[in-house]
Design a protein around this motif. Structure first.
Motif, mmCIF file in Angstrom:
data_model
loop_
_atom_site.group_PDB
_atom_site.id
_atom_site.type_symbol
_atom_site.label_atom_id
_atom_site.label_comp_id
_atom_site.label_asym_id
_atom_site.label_seq_id
_atom_site.Cartn_x
_atom_site.Cartn_y
_atom_site.Cartn_z
ATOM 1 N N GLN A 247 -44.015 -25.903 52.428
ATOM 2 C CA GLN A 247 -45.347 -25.724 51.858
ATOM 3 C C GLN A 247 -46.031 -24.435 52.293
ATOM 4 N N LEU A 248 -45.610 -23.866 53.437
ATOM 5 C CA LEU A 248 -46.262 -22.658 53.937
ATOM 6 C C LEU A 248 -45.233 -21.746 54.586
ATOM 7 N N LEU A 249 -45.033 -20.567 53.981
ATOM 8 C CA LEU A 249 -44.116 -19.570 54.523
ATOM 9 C C LEU A 249 -44.913 -18.336 54.917
ATOM 10 N N ALA A 250 -44.478 -17.696 55.998
ATOM 11 C CA ALA A 250 -45.158 -16.492 56.491
ATOM 12 C C ALA A 250 -44.131 -15.427 56.830
ATOM 13 N N GLU B 80 -41.051 -22.396 62.449
ATOM 14 C CA GLU B 80 -39.602 -22.482 62.327
ATOM 15 C C GLU B 80 -39.089 -21.233 61.618
ATOM 16 N N GLU B 81 -38.121 -20.556 62.219
ATOM 17 C CA GLU B 81 -37.557 -19.375 61.582
ATOM 18 C C GLU B 81 -36.618 -19.790 60.456
ATOM 19 N N ILE B 82 -36.872 -19.261 59.269
ATOM 20 C CA ILE B 82 -35.997 -19.501 58.118
ATOM 21 C C ILE B 82 -34.855 -18.500 58.139
ATOM 22 N N GLY B 83 -35.167 -17.249 58.502
ATOM 23 C CA GLY B 83 -34.163 -16.187 58.575
ATOM 24 C C GLY B 83 -34.496 -15.045 57.640
ATOM 25 N N ILE C 37 -36.727 -9.681 54.250
ATOM 26 C CA ILE C 37 -37.701 -9.796 55.337
ATOM 27 C C ILE C 37 -37.436 -11.107 56.078
ATOM 28 N N LYS C 38 -37.805 -11.124 57.351
ATOM 29 C CA LYS C 38 -37.646 -12.345 58.149
ATOM 30 C C LYS C 38 -38.803 -13.275 57.805
ATOM 31 N N VAL C 39 -38.457 -14.506 57.459
ATOM 32 C CA VAL C 39 -39.443 -15.482 56.988
ATOM 33 C C VAL C 39 -39.505 -16.672 57.945
ATOM 34 N N PHE C 40 -40.703 -17.192 58.118
ATOM 35 C CA PHE C 40 -40.944 -18.337 58.981
ATOM 36 C C PHE C 40 -41.689 -19.418 58.209
ATOM 37 N N CYS C 41 -41.409 -20.666 58.551
ATOM 38 C CA CYS C 41 -42.140 -21.800 58.005
ATOM 39 C C CYS C 41 -43.166 -22.234 59.040
ATOM 40 N N ILE C 42 -44.382 -22.471 58.595
ATOM 41 C CA ILE C 42 -45.428 -22.981 59.472
ATOM 42 C C ILE C 42 -45.729 -24.394 59.023
ATOM 43 N N GLY C 43 -45.617 -25.345 59.934
ATOM 44 C CA GLY C 43 -45.830 -26.730 59.560
ATOM 45 C C GLY C 43 -46.499 -27.533 60.616
#
Length: 100
Positions: A60-63, A80-83, A94-100
Motif C-alpha cells: 500500500q505504501l512504497l518509498a 522493508e527493502e523491496i530492492g 531505484i532502490k524501493v522500500f515498503c512502509i507498513g
C-alpha cells in the motif's frame, strides 16, 4: 479507525495506495480564469511510478531510498527493502522500500 462506519454507510471500506519520493519540484500557477497550481519534475513522476508499483508488489505504501535515508524523525512503522526496481519510464533502477 472508521472501517465500521464506511462498511455500514457505503458497503465497503476504501483502500489507498501511495508512492513517496522527495527532492526538488517545479511549481507553477497556471490559468487565467481558473487558476491551478501544477507540480512538475522527475520527483513527482517517480512518486507516481512508485504508486503504480504498489500493485506489482501487493503493497500500500512504497518509498524511494532517498526518502528512507533522509527521514529525520524516528519511524514507528516497519520498513522493508523491496530492492532495485525498474520503474516504467526510468532509465535506471531505484532502490524501493515498503512502509507498513
Amino acid at each position: 479507525k472508521r472501517q465500521i462506519y464506511y462498511k455500514n454507510k457505503f458497503g465497503f471500506v476504501p483502500e489507498f495506495k501511495a508512492g513517496v519520493n522527495a527532492g526538488v519540484v517545479t511549481v507553477a500557477e497556471i490559468g487565467d480564469l481558473k487558476r491551478e497550481i501544477a507540480y512538475h519534475g522527475d520527483v513527482v513522476n517517480t512518486a507516481a511510478r512508485l504508486r503504480s508499483a504498489c500493485n506489482e508488489f501487493d503493497k500500500q505504501l512504497l518509498a524511494s531510498e532517498y526518502v528512507i535515508k533522509n527521514l529525520k524523525a524516528p519511524v514507528d512503522y516497519q520498513v522493508e527493502e523491496i530492492g532495485e526496481v525498474n520503474l516504467r519510464g526510468k532509465l535506471n533502477p531505484i532502490k524501493v522500500f515498503c512502509i507498513g
